[in-house]
Scaffold this active site. Structure first.
Site, PDB file in Angstrom:
ATOM      1  N   THR A  13       4.079   3.024  10.730  1.00  0.00           N
ATOM      2  CA  THR A  13       3.670   3.266  12.114  1.00  0.00           C
ATOM      3  C   THR A  13       2.917   2.093  12.715  1.00  0.00           C
ATOM      4  OG1 THR A  13       3.514   5.646  11.680  1.00  0.00           O
ATOM      5  CG2 THR A  13       2.342   4.831  13.599  1.00  0.00           C
ATOM      6  N   SER A  59       8.392   6.513   3.343  1.00  0.00           N
ATOM      7  CA  SER A  59       9.131   7.416   2.460  1.00  0.00           C
ATOM      8  C   SER A  59      10.248   6.691   1.710  1.00  0.00           C
ATOM      9  CB  SER A  59       9.703   8.595   3.253  1.00  0.00           C
ATOM     10  OG  SER A  59      10.594   8.147   4.258  1.00  0.00           O
ATOM     11  N   GLN A 274      -4.562  20.882  -9.621  1.00  0.00           N
ATOM     12  CA  GLN A 274      -4.172  21.102  -8.232  1.00  0.00           C
ATOM     13  C   GLN A 274      -5.352  20.936  -7.283  1.00  0.00           C
ATOM     14  OE1 GLN A 274      -2.160  24.889  -7.888  1.00  0.00           O
ATOM     15  NE2 GLN A 274      -0.757  24.437  -9.561  1.00  0.00           N
TER      16      GLN A 274
END
Length: 338
Positions: A13, A59, A274
């Site tokens: 970006t 990505s 987690q």
């Protein structure tokens, strides 16, 4: 003497600008960054720009791109005092972690940054991130680099790269380092917290170890999960399990039998939490004892991003003596708390 910084633009970006007629984002030629940001010429460092021939969305960044960046730093290591990598935000923590393991004997700053809004946007965070990152990438005292590790600078905070994770897709303050304090912070003054900085104890000369294995599987455990699916997956060399809390999983005979079969097939099992903050502690609860019984490896307080890239780097790497478990369990470059 002005310090020299090599700016490597990979995409993301930060290298976009808005077409105000269509409202769409488009990439601009980052070779013209000095026209877009003339204030860069006022910096107390000389900046050279090396853009990727084809800018990539984060990505699309992966092992091949990590190797390209690492080896480009190697080629230019003696020519520059610091390195700044502009990168998309979604996978920046993966790249920072991977580079921290690949760049051996690093004694110069390697800073990664990006932005949540394009550099051409009126409200952008890109300019502050870029300018302050250049400052940190060129910061020396007594002819020695203050930062000698891979770090991420984002929204006023300098963080150890292999301790970071992206926790917000919305706010400018997008990165956290939940298990390690910040390295520095910018405000009225640009501060460094020296006691938090990493210093390699190894006297090796700078070099790149770009060994990366992709024979890694990451699996998040969830309540009611059918562990028999593990048997349907082709044999993997390392299975990273992201489990509950400080290292718990369903406590039943079937679970232990299934995981033992995975281990008996020669697969290393790494256990990470987690929870964003804290880490694995085998034996704290009865439901974590299963991992000690099957010979799993505690990831301690490592992030998922760092665990994945560390496993990729260590697996079948001929440059490490000792077993995978021994090497994974020790801190290579400050990625876990000892």
């Amino acid at each position: 003497m002005k310090r020299k910084v090599l700016l490597i633009y990979t995409g993301g970006t930060i290298g976009m600008e808005k077409d105000y007629e269509t409202g769409s984002l488009r990439a601009f030629d980052f070779g013209n960054i000095f026209e877009k940001m003339p204030e860069m010429k006022l910096m107390e460092c000389e900046v050279s720009v090396h853009p990727f021939a084809q800018p990539l969305d984060s990505s699309d960044m992966g092992p091949q791109e990590w190797k390209i960046i690492a080896n480009y730093i190697l080629e230019n290591y003696d020519l520059y005092d610091g390195f700044l990598i502009l990168h998309g935000t979604d996978t920046m923590s993966y790249t920072a972690s991977a580079l921290s393991f690949m760049l051996k004997g690093l004694n110069k700053p390697v800073i990664l940054t990006g932005s949540q809004l394009p550099i051409g946007d009126l409200r952008t965070d890109a300019k502050e991130n870029l300018l302050t990152s250049l400052y940190y990438a060129s910061l020396y005292e007594d002819d020695e680099a203050v930062i000698q590790e891979v770090a991420i600078y984002f929204e006023y905070k300098l963080l150890r790269g292999n301790r970071t994770l992206k926790y917000s897709a919305e706010y400018f303050d997008a990165y956290a380092s939940p298990n390690y304090p910040i390295l520095g912070q910018s405000g009225v003054h640009l501060n460094i917290i020296k006691e938090n900085l990493y210093r390699s104890k190894s006297p090796v000369q700078f070099h790149v170890d770009d060994h990366i294995s992709e024979d890694i599987l990451f699996w998040r455990i969830f309540p009611g999960m059918n562990l028999s699916h593990f048997k349907e997956v082709p044999k993997m060399k390392v299975l990273i399990l992201q489990v509950f809390g400080s290292g718990t999983i369903f406590n039943n005979e079937k679970t232990q039998k299934t995981l033992q079969e995975v281990r008996d097939n020669g697969t290393e099992i790494v256990v990470v939490s987690q929870c964003i903050s804290g880490g694995i502690s085998f034996g704290k609860y009865e439901n974590s004892n299963i991992f000690a019984k099957i010979g799993a490896i505690s990831g301690k307080d490592i992030t998922a991003e760092s665990a994945i890239t560390k496993a990729m780097h260590l697996l079948d790497n001929p440059n490490y003596a000792g077993s995978f478990a021994e090497n994974f369990s020790r801190s290579l470059c400050g990625e876990i708390t000892k």
